[in-house]
Design a protein around this motif. Sequence first.
Motif, PDB file in Angstrom:
ATOM      1  N   GLU A  23       0.833  -1.199   0.000  1.00  0.00           N
ATOM      2  CA  GLU A  23       0.000   0.000   0.000  1.00  0.00           C
ATOM      3  C   GLU A  23       0.864   1.244   0.000  1.00  0.00           C
ATOM      4  O   GLU A  23       1.877   1.326   0.707  1.00  0.00           O
ATOM      5  N   ILE A  24       0.487   2.217  -0.817  1.00  0.00           N
ATOM      6  CA  ILE A  24       1.125   3.524  -0.781  1.00  0.00           C
ATOM      7  C   ILE A  24       0.040   4.597  -0.686  1.00  0.00           C
ATOM      8  O   ILE A  24      -1.130   4.339  -0.959  1.00  0.00           O
ATOM      9  N   ALA A  25       0.444   5.789  -0.294  1.00  0.00           N
ATOM     10  CA  ALA A  25      -0.480   6.917  -0.199  1.00  0.00           C
ATOM     11  C   ALA A  25      -0.192   7.864  -1.355  1.00  0.00           C
ATOM     12  O   ALA A  25       0.946   8.306  -1.538  1.00  0.00           O
ATOM     13  N   PHE A  26      -1.212   8.174  -2.135  1.00  0.00           N
ATOM     14  CA  PHE A  26      -1.055   9.050  -3.289  1.00  0.00           C
ATOM     15  C   PHE A  26      -1.822  10.345  -3.049  1.00  0.00           C
ATOM     16  O   PHE A  26      -2.987  10.315  -2.639  1.00  0.00           O
ATOM     17  N   MET A  27      -1.187  11.471  -3.296  1.00  0.00           N
ATOM     18  CA  MET A  27      -1.822  12.770  -3.090  1.00  0.00           C
ATOM     19  C   MET A  27      -1.859  13.529  -4.412  1.00  0.00           C
ATOM     20  O   MET A  27      -0.832  14.043  -4.873  1.00  0.00           O
ATOM     21  N   PRO A  28      -3.026  13.601  -5.075  1.00  0.00           N
ATOM     22  CA  PRO A  28      -3.095  14.328  -6.349  1.00  0.00           C
ATOM     23  C   PRO A  28      -2.892  15.825  -6.135  1.00  0.00           C
ATOM     24  O   PRO A  28      -3.217  16.367  -5.080  1.00  0.00           O
ATOM     25  N   ALA A  29      -2.374  16.479  -7.163  1.00  0.00           N
ATOM     26  CA  ALA A  29      -2.107  17.912  -7.071  1.00  0.00           C
ATOM     27  C   ALA A  29      -3.381  18.738  -7.136  1.00  0.00           C
ATOM     28  O   ALA A  29      -3.433  19.852  -6.614  1.00  0.00           O
ATOM     29  N   ARG A  30      -4.426  18.194  -7.783  1.00  0.00           N
ATOM     30  CA  ARG A  30      -5.667  18.950  -7.933  1.00  0.00           C
ATOM     31  C   ARG A  30      -6.829  17.998  -8.171  1.00  0.00           C
ATOM     32  O   ARG A  30      -6.635  16.784  -8.359  1.00  0.00           O
ATOM     33  N   VAL A  31      -8.030  18.574  -8.176  1.00  0.00           N
ATOM     34  CA  VAL A  31      -9.260  17.807  -8.383  1.00  0.00           C
ATOM     35  C   VAL A  31     -10.106  18.530  -9.425  1.00  0.00           C
ATOM     36  O   VAL A  31     -10.216  19.763  -9.397  1.00  0.00           O
ATOM     37  N   VAL A  32     -10.685  17.769 -10.367  1.00  0.00           N
ATOM     38  CA  VAL A  32     -11.650  18.343 -11.310  1.00  0.00           C
ATOM     39  C   VAL A  32     -13.005  17.678 -11.086  1.00  0.00           C
ATOM     40  O   VAL A  32     -13.083  16.477 -10.800  1.00  0.00           O
ATOM     41  N   TRP A  81       8.499  25.280  -5.818  1.00  0.00           N
ATOM     42  CA  TRP A  81       8.717  23.894  -6.211  1.00  0.00           C
ATOM     43  C   TRP A  81       8.098  23.612  -7.584  1.00  0.00           C
ATOM     44  O   TRP A  81       7.104  24.235  -7.975  1.00  0.00           O
ATOM     45  N   ALA A  82       8.683  22.646  -8.267  1.00  0.00           N
ATOM     46  CA  ALA A  82       8.099  22.090  -9.493  1.00  0.00           C
ATOM     47  C   ALA A  82       7.795  20.622  -9.246  1.00  0.00           C
ATOM     48  O   ALA A  82       8.615  19.902  -8.643  1.00  0.00           O
ATOM     49  N   TYR A  83       6.630  20.191  -9.685  1.00  0.00           N
ATOM     50  CA  TYR A  83       6.235  18.792  -9.482  1.00  0.00           C
ATOM     51  C   TYR A  83       5.166  18.419 -10.511  1.00  0.00           C
ATOM     52  O   TYR A  83       4.500  19.288 -11.089  1.00  0.00           O
ATOM     53  N   PRO A  84       4.976  17.129 -10.756  1.00  0.00           N
ATOM     54  CA  PRO A  84       4.030  16.714 -11.805  1.00  0.00           C
ATOM     55  C   PRO A  84       2.597  17.111 -11.479  1.00  0.00           C
ATOM     56  O   PRO A  84       2.160  17.064 -10.320  1.00  0.00           O
ATOM     57  N   ASP A  85       1.871  17.491 -12.511  1.00  0.00           N
ATOM     58  CA  ASP A  85       0.430  17.721 -12.406  1.00  0.00           C
ATOM     59  C   ASP A  85      -0.243  16.358 -12.339  1.00  0.00           C
ATOM     60  O   ASP A  85      -0.129  15.554 -13.275  1.00  0.00           O
ATOM     61  N   THR A  86      -0.900  16.081 -11.231  1.00  0.00           N
ATOM     62  CA  THR A  86      -1.663  14.837 -11.078  1.00  0.00           C
ATOM     63  C   THR A  86      -3.076  15.209 -10.657  1.00  0.00           C
ATOM     64  O   THR A  86      -3.283  16.243 -10.015  1.00  0.00           O
ATOM     65  N   VAL A  87      -4.051  14.385 -10.991  1.00  0.00           N
ATOM     66  CA  VAL A  87      -5.432  14.837 -10.816  1.00  0.00           C
ATOM     67  C   VAL A  87      -6.371  13.681 -10.506  1.00  0.00           C
ATOM     68  O   VAL A  87      -6.227  12.578 -11.027  1.00  0.00           O
ATOM     69  N   PHE A  88      -7.308  13.948  -9.602  1.00  0.00           N
ATOM     70  CA  PHE A  88      -8.481  13.104  -9.402  1.00  0.00           C
ATOM     71  C   PHE A  88      -9.665  13.833 -10.033  1.00  0.00           C
ATOM     72  O   PHE A  88      -9.777  15.059  -9.924  1.00  0.00           O
ATOM     73  N   GLY A  89     -10.555  13.078 -10.641  1.00  0.00           N
ATOM     74  CA  GLY A  89     -11.754  13.672 -11.208  1.00  0.00           C
ATOM     75  C   GLY A  89     -12.982  12.880 -10.823  1.00  0.00           C
ATOM     76  O   GLY A  89     -12.921  11.660 -10.668  1.00  0.00           O
ATOM     77  N   THR A  90     -14.109  13.574 -10.672  1.00  0.00           N
ATOM     78  CA  THR A  90     -15.346  12.887 -10.298  1.00  0.00           C
ATOM     79  C   THR A  90     -16.101  12.402 -11.523  1.00  0.00           C
ATOM     80  O   THR A  90     -17.322  12.359 -11.540  1.00  0.00           O
ATOM     81  N   ASP A  91     -15.383  12.053 -12.543  1.00  0.00           N
ATOM     82  CA  ASP A  91     -15.956  11.438 -13.734  1.00  0.00           C
ATOM     83  C   ASP A  91     -14.924  10.433 -14.213  1.00  0.00           C
ATOM     84  O   ASP A  91     -13.730  10.734 -14.252  1.00  0.00           O
TER      85      ASP A  91
END
Length: 916
Positions: A75-84, A199-209
Amino acid sequence: MLDTYATRDTLTANGTTYRFASLAKLGQQFDLKRLPYSLKILLENLLRHEDGVTVTAKEIEAVARWKAKAEPDTEIAFMPARVVLQDFTGVPCVVDLAAMRDAVVRLGGDATQINPLAPAELVIDHSVQVDAYGSESALEKNVEIEFERNQERYSFLRWGQKAFNNFKVVPPRTGIVHQVNLEHLARVVFAGEVDGERWAYPDTVFGTDSHTTMINGLGVLGWGVGGIEAEAAMLGQPSSMLIPQVVGFKLTGKLAEGVTATDLVLTVTQMLRKLGVVGKFVEFFGPGLKHLALADRATIANMAPEYGATCGIFPVDQEALNYLRLSGRSEEQIALVEAYAKAQGMWHDEHAVEPEFTTTLELDLADVKPSLAGPKRPQDRVLLEGVQKSFHDAVGGLTASRRKKNGDAAGFQNEGGSAAIGNEANSLGEGSVRVSKGGDTFDLKDGSVVIAAITSCTNTSNPAVMLGAGLVAKKAAARGLTAKPWVKTSIGPGSKVVTDYLEKTGLLKELEKVGFYIVGYGCTTCIGNSGPLPAEISKGVGEGDLAVASVLSGNRNFEGRVHPEVKMNYLASPPLVVAYALAGTLDIDLTRQPIGQDRDGKDVFLKDIWPSNQEISDTIAGAINPAMFEKNYADVFKGDSRWNQIASPDGAVYQWNDSTYIKNPPYFDGMTMELDAVEDINGARALGLFGDSITTDHISPAGSIKKDSPAGRFLISKGVDPKDFNSYGSRRGNDDVMVRGTFANIRIKNLMLDGVEGGYTLHVPSGEQMAIYDAAMKYKEEKTPLIVLAGKEYGTGSSRDWAAKGTLLLGVKAVIAESFERIHRSNLVGMGVLPCTFKAGENAQSLGLSGKERFDITGLDGGDAKEATVVATADDGSKKTFKVNVMLLTPKEREFFRHGGILQYVLRQLAGRKAA
């Protein structure tokens, strides 16, 4: 934050210096060159969030030493940079946040503690419906109706935009969330302040679709989650996941003449479905990438839910930079993306050593052929030349029953095997009704295409297929062809940029000449917002019990989704949507039969009006430029006069009223800081016994609300006229409506009943058949807990949180299925409903379960058990005992379950006291 492996470093792009977690430094200790692109993003996420508690050095090392063939177990913990968010799923998210503000105050906290910590952007794209079509006024009429129907929802969202920090709303009439995300919202690489440093880091995203994966085409890692998981991410809670297996999909060659990206994605979907990639990442690589435009990649990435993967990602390369420049991103941003990708070893080089993958598929793009998918599932690909036979096979049962009833032994086709297209006699010899509409009289038949829709994010983001459709229309109009009078035609562009380039090329007028007018900027037909069929067509379909069809450029064609009266639905490229509108029927082989006759009575074949690849490329080259994107996205959050005239309240806490759209949900009623013990489930009844492939479209309230349904009766009791019911999707912010529509799909089949379709069940003690909601309330009065029994792939489909929320509010404590779709299982856990699976080789049928038994589920061990015992007791006292797997897969999920759900967990944390 910790930095156990000393990976902090700096990079400079365009004269600006950024801190970053360097994979090159970590690569001095581990062999990272073999890691797939997607796992490098996960690895960076862990490095940046290492705190010794949620993220430890152990998890970082586990990803760095990833074993491609190993079964996921870490198990790992993932934290997206943003949500759409889109508005159907986004409104209940904002409702829940508003309810959490109330609840956190009751628990002793401060309302303003509840704010998105990660950027959250909501695009209103699911509310427009195709009420008007076939005219220049269709767009304005549909927008006007949309605003009338959704005033309360839009007022609430305008409150949210003012009340919450870090939350923005893209107003209606802008575009589809995934296309807006691709064209404007996505950063690819984020630049932000962390502990006072840039800081610079990858754009990662969760979306409700679920189609959030479309952004994978631009190298952004993200996927669809349920609303509750998105809310947790917005509130700073990491998402627990197992380190995934990664399937490599190698692309070589280039697409042949006349083949579209839609044909490619349907081929890819079929191949990956056959392999089985549920719960896995899919990563595309190989020399074929250089022949795929970014829009083609986005088309493939979009349909990851259809092939079952968590994501379908492409790496960053020159084509990604070209697209960022084309879509109006700044040169500073483009420079940062390039510098960061190259510094991190995330830049795609086709000559580099291939990464290790769990398994690899390969496709020569030259082997792809024109295809559709249908009539019921997106993975059921059929070659264009085989569509007519596919239609005959699908409609065969219906026609056979008619022949038996009518004593008619007619075969499917006329002598010689060719279909009698356009003649008075139906090619099937039956299933035909004479209809008059608007001065036209015609025979409506089995296979008549009554809906032809250029719709959905899958294809409207792709200029090649959109302009290809325009060129087909232009050539058809020149020969005098138009859509048949029984076809409801529509275009729902994914953004205003699409309209601009269709207008600039003159092809919008050509589409209009054959019957295709813009009806709105939103998902429309693909999500079931196809609107009513014309009354004459609807009457004819009903009178003849006809198996009519839709052809749409969407990504979903599950039974009952597109339109309740349309039994067969085929996914196709936009040019083929136009072609089938011209033909007006599925009972045709477009590869060899004429699509119609021109003004001179000469046959017109599909090949006569199909543009060449060069024609399409030349049209694209002169059609699209960055200025189009810059103009359309300059004030994207501002909205038009209609939006800005909507009154909305002020204040940190929402003032709830007696709205039938927006209501304070009961999830936190009676909640305290103390946890209730997780107890075994005793004396439960089955609310439903379902077969395989029960989708979230079956479970979640969707589509129109019938006046004689539980939800319809409730709205009438509140003084709502049936004409103002709107859709279930638009009322997702009111739990009273939504719980009444859960499991109410017209096509769902509860195997506790004999052949009955629709949302019904058996109230076992009384032996009475009734609506599922009514039975659930009766059981609630009797203090009887409920379970659901199901087959394989339970919860497949869109990431609809109401499929889980409604299940909970009906009183369901556990769902036992043969297997779950990833998002829905996670959503059930997030709502405190226990997901379990039968042991391999077992199911309700093999165990002899009727669904009428009483069920005890024991051995849950406070939520820590991996296995539980089920005892099913029949009325005669006989018992069946079997084991099930408890599908709480990570420690975090078990923690959420003990709290009664993820939101309750977050609330207790934010209220400032440690829960027991």
